[in-house]
Write a protein that holds these residues in place. Structure first.
Motif, PDB file in Angstrom:
ATOM      1  N   LYS A 189      53.437 -18.498  98.796  1.00 38.11           N
ATOM      2  CA  LYS A 189      53.862 -17.507  97.803  1.00 38.11           C
ATOM      3  C   LYS A 189      55.126 -17.950  97.074  1.00 38.11           C
ATOM      4  O   LYS A 189      55.264 -17.744  95.858  1.00 38.11           O
ATOM      5  CB  LYS A 189      54.091 -16.139  98.450  1.00 38.11           C
ATOM      6  CG  LYS A 189      54.313 -15.047  97.408  1.00 38.11           C
ATOM      7  CD  LYS A 189      54.284 -13.661  98.018  1.00 38.11           C
ATOM      8  CE  LYS A 189      54.464 -12.594  96.937  1.00 38.11           C
ATOM      9  NZ  LYS A 189      54.429 -11.228  97.509  1.00 38.11           N
ATOM     10  N   MET A 192      54.138 -20.380  94.407  1.00 35.69           N
ATOM     11  CA  MET A 192      53.553 -19.719  93.247  1.00 35.69           C
ATOM     12  C   MET A 192      54.621 -18.974  92.442  1.00 35.69           C
ATOM     13  O   MET A 192      54.609 -18.994  91.208  1.00 35.69           O
ATOM     14  CB  MET A 192      52.452 -18.755  93.687  1.00 35.69           C
ATOM     15  CG  MET A 192      51.267 -19.411  94.404  1.00 35.69           C
ATOM     16  SD  MET A 192      50.369 -20.620  93.369  1.00 35.69           S
ATOM     17  CE  MET A 192      51.117 -22.177  93.903  1.00 35.69           C
ATOM     18  N   LYS A 193      55.540 -18.327  93.132  1.00 35.75           N
ATOM     19  CA  LYS A 193      56.621 -17.614  92.446  1.00 35.75           C
ATOM     20  C   LYS A 193      57.475 -18.586  91.647  1.00 35.75           C
ATOM     21  O   LYS A 193      57.975 -18.252  90.568  1.00 35.75           O
ATOM     22  CB  LYS A 193      57.475 -16.855  93.454  1.00 35.75           C
ATOM     23  CG  LYS A 193      58.527 -15.953  92.815  1.00 35.75           C
ATOM     24  CD  LYS A 193      59.283 -15.165  93.860  1.00 35.75           C
ATOM     25  CE  LYS A 193      60.317 -14.262  93.203  1.00 35.75           C
ATOM     26  NZ  LYS A 193      61.091 -13.490  94.215  1.00 35.75           N
ATOM     27  N   SER A 196      56.244 -18.904  88.201  1.00 37.55           N
ATOM     28  CA  SER A 196      55.990 -17.660  87.468  1.00 37.55           C
ATOM     29  C   SER A 196      56.792 -17.521  86.178  1.00 37.55           C
ATOM     30  O   SER A 196      56.461 -16.680  85.336  1.00 37.55           O
ATOM     31  CB  SER A 196      56.273 -16.458  88.376  1.00 37.55           C
ATOM     32  OG  SER A 196      57.651 -16.388  88.714  1.00 37.55           O
ATOM     33  N   SER A 209      46.738 -23.722  87.739  1.00 35.95           N
ATOM     34  CA  SER A 209      46.113 -23.274  88.986  1.00 35.95           C
ATOM     35  C   SER A 209      45.017 -24.237  89.425  1.00 35.95           C
ATOM     36  O   SER A 209      44.897 -24.572  90.612  1.00 35.95           O
ATOM     37  CB  SER A 209      45.527 -21.876  88.801  1.00 35.95           C
ATOM     38  OG  SER A 209      46.527 -20.941  88.489  1.00 35.95           O
ATOM     39  N   LEU A 222      42.427 -18.162  94.625  1.00 36.92           N
ATOM     40  CA  LEU A 222      43.641 -17.648  95.262  1.00 36.92           C
ATOM     41  C   LEU A 222      44.880 -18.117  94.519  1.00 36.92           C
ATOM     42  O   LEU A 222      45.804 -17.331  94.266  1.00 36.92           O
ATOM     43  CB  LEU A 222      43.710 -18.108  96.725  1.00 36.92           C
ATOM     44  CG  LEU A 222      45.005 -17.761  97.472  1.00 36.92           C
ATOM     45  CD1 LEU A 222      45.171 -16.247  97.594  1.00 36.92           C
ATOM     46  CD2 LEU A 222      45.017 -18.423  98.844  1.00 36.92           C
ATOM     47  N   ASN A 225      44.984 -16.222  91.059  1.00 38.68           N
ATOM     48  CA  ASN A 225      45.287 -14.797  91.201  1.00 38.68           C
ATOM     49  C   ASN A 225      46.744 -14.572  91.579  1.00 38.68           C
ATOM     50  O   ASN A 225      47.417 -13.686  91.041  1.00 38.68           O
ATOM     51  CB  ASN A 225      44.376 -14.153  92.253  1.00 38.68           C
ATOM     52  CG  ASN A 225      42.943 -14.015  91.774  1.00 38.68           C
ATOM     53  OD1 ASN A 225      42.657 -14.110  90.581  1.00 38.68           O
ATOM     54  ND2 ASN A 225      42.029 -13.789  92.704  1.00 38.68           N
ATOM     55  N   THR A 226      47.238 -15.391  92.498  1.00 38.82           N
ATOM     56  CA  THR A 226      48.630 -15.240  92.951  1.00 38.82           C
ATOM     57  C   THR A 226      49.608 -15.627  91.851  1.00 38.82           C
ATOM     58  O   THR A 226      50.562 -14.901  91.556  1.00 38.82           O
ATOM     59  CB  THR A 226      48.886 -16.095  94.209  1.00 38.82           C
ATOM     60  OG1 THR A 226      47.898 -15.813  95.199  1.00 38.82           O
ATOM     61  CG2 THR A 226      50.268 -15.814  94.778  1.00 38.82           C
ATOM     62  N   GLN A 229      49.478 -13.021  88.931  1.00 35.90           N
ATOM     63  CA  GLN A 229      50.101 -11.747  89.280  1.00 35.90           C
ATOM     64  C   GLN A 229      51.623 -11.859  89.266  1.00 35.90           C
ATOM     65  O   GLN A 229      52.325 -10.991  88.733  1.00 35.90           O
ATOM     66  CB  GLN A 229      49.633 -11.291  90.663  1.00 35.90           C
ATOM     67  CG  GLN A 229      50.192  -9.933  91.093  1.00 35.90           C
ATOM     68  CD  GLN A 229      49.797  -8.815  90.162  1.00 35.90           C
ATOM     69  OE1 GLN A 229      48.601  -8.551  89.993  1.00 35.90           O
ATOM     70  NE2 GLN A 229      50.767  -8.150  89.534  1.00 35.90           N
TER      71      GLN A 229
END
Length: 253
Positions: A189, A192-193, A196, A209, A222, A225-226, A229
């Protein structure tokens, strides 16, 4: 003045101190921002890039003097660490701090000026040639950075310089380095952050991705989507903050 100079550039010590002492009156302005400014100084075949950080507020003047490293010192030390890890950044030259007995007055970070062809921002804001290929290589660069435990907290469009090396190959260099964390490993996470803030465009997130999933072995759905979002969450917070600032300016009038 308190300072530290990269041993590779010690021959420039006197010149650098003179530059810092006369920073406001000399040099070629590259960036004149509300918070920070950047100037270029030429010394024989070397172009020196010096960032002057905004003078800290009263509290931070005391904090940076005794309890926390200045932005300039962190930029210099993080640059050295990145190079040790094989991650691109302009060659660090040194940092400089003007201090009083109890406060930090101002600070400067010096590096070798890097010529580049574009930043990630051009990919976001224009229909740039070879964009898909650059996006994929940028994702490979970011994945490599994550694998080496580097979390670049300002991983945003203007902070990656890109050189076109020809034949479809690109090299990437991080700048604005004072906010960075180094880990033994980085969880999914957080990875991914870290992506962002890069782009608000869904199609670009889809490309990144796809590439990140190939490299990491994670499910592409996955990853997408992560990442998407977290991108939407960041964009919401970003524009909400802008709206609040706009309202505050209106009421001040």
């Amino acid at each position: 003045m308190r300072y530290s100079i990269n041993p590779k550039f010690l021959a420039l010590e006197k010149r650098l101190l003179t530059i810092i002492s006369n920073f406001d009156n000399q040099g070629e302005v590259l960036v004149k921002g509300q918070r920070n400014s950047i100037k270029l100084f030429t010394e024989e075949n070397l172009v020196i890039n010096i960032k002057s950080f905004k003078k800290p507020n009263l509290v931070n003047k005391f904090v940076y003097r005794f309890f926390r490293k200045s932005k300039a010192q962190r930029s210099y030390e993080f640059a050295l660490e990145l190079l040790k890890k094989g991650i691109g950044t302009p060659n660090p030259i040194g940092y400089f701090e003007n201090r009083s007995l109890f406060t930090l007055q101002d600070s400067y970070y010096a590096c070798e000026h890097l010529k580049y062809d574009l930043t990630y921002r051009e990919l976001v804001e224009t229909d740039y040639p070879d964009a898909d290929n650059i996006l994929r290589q940028f994702t490979q660069f970011t994945y490599m950075m994550h694998q080496k435990g580097v979390e670049f907290l300002d991983h945003s469009p203007g902070n990656t310089l890109i050189q076109n090396k020809g034949n479809g190959k690109y090299e990437f260099f991080l700048v604005d380095l004072n906010r960075m964390k180094f880990h033994e490993s980085i969880d999914f996470k957080t990875r991914m952050k870290n992506l962002s803030k890069i782009t608000p465009h869904k199609e670009m997130v889809a490309v990144m991705s796809n590439e990140y999933a190939k490299l990491s072995g994670e499910s592409e759905q996955l990853v997408f989507n992560t990442m998407w979002q977290l991108t939407e969450d960041f964009q919401y917070r970003f524009y909400r903050k802008k709206r609040i600032k706009k309202k505050l300016k209106f009421w001040k009038k």
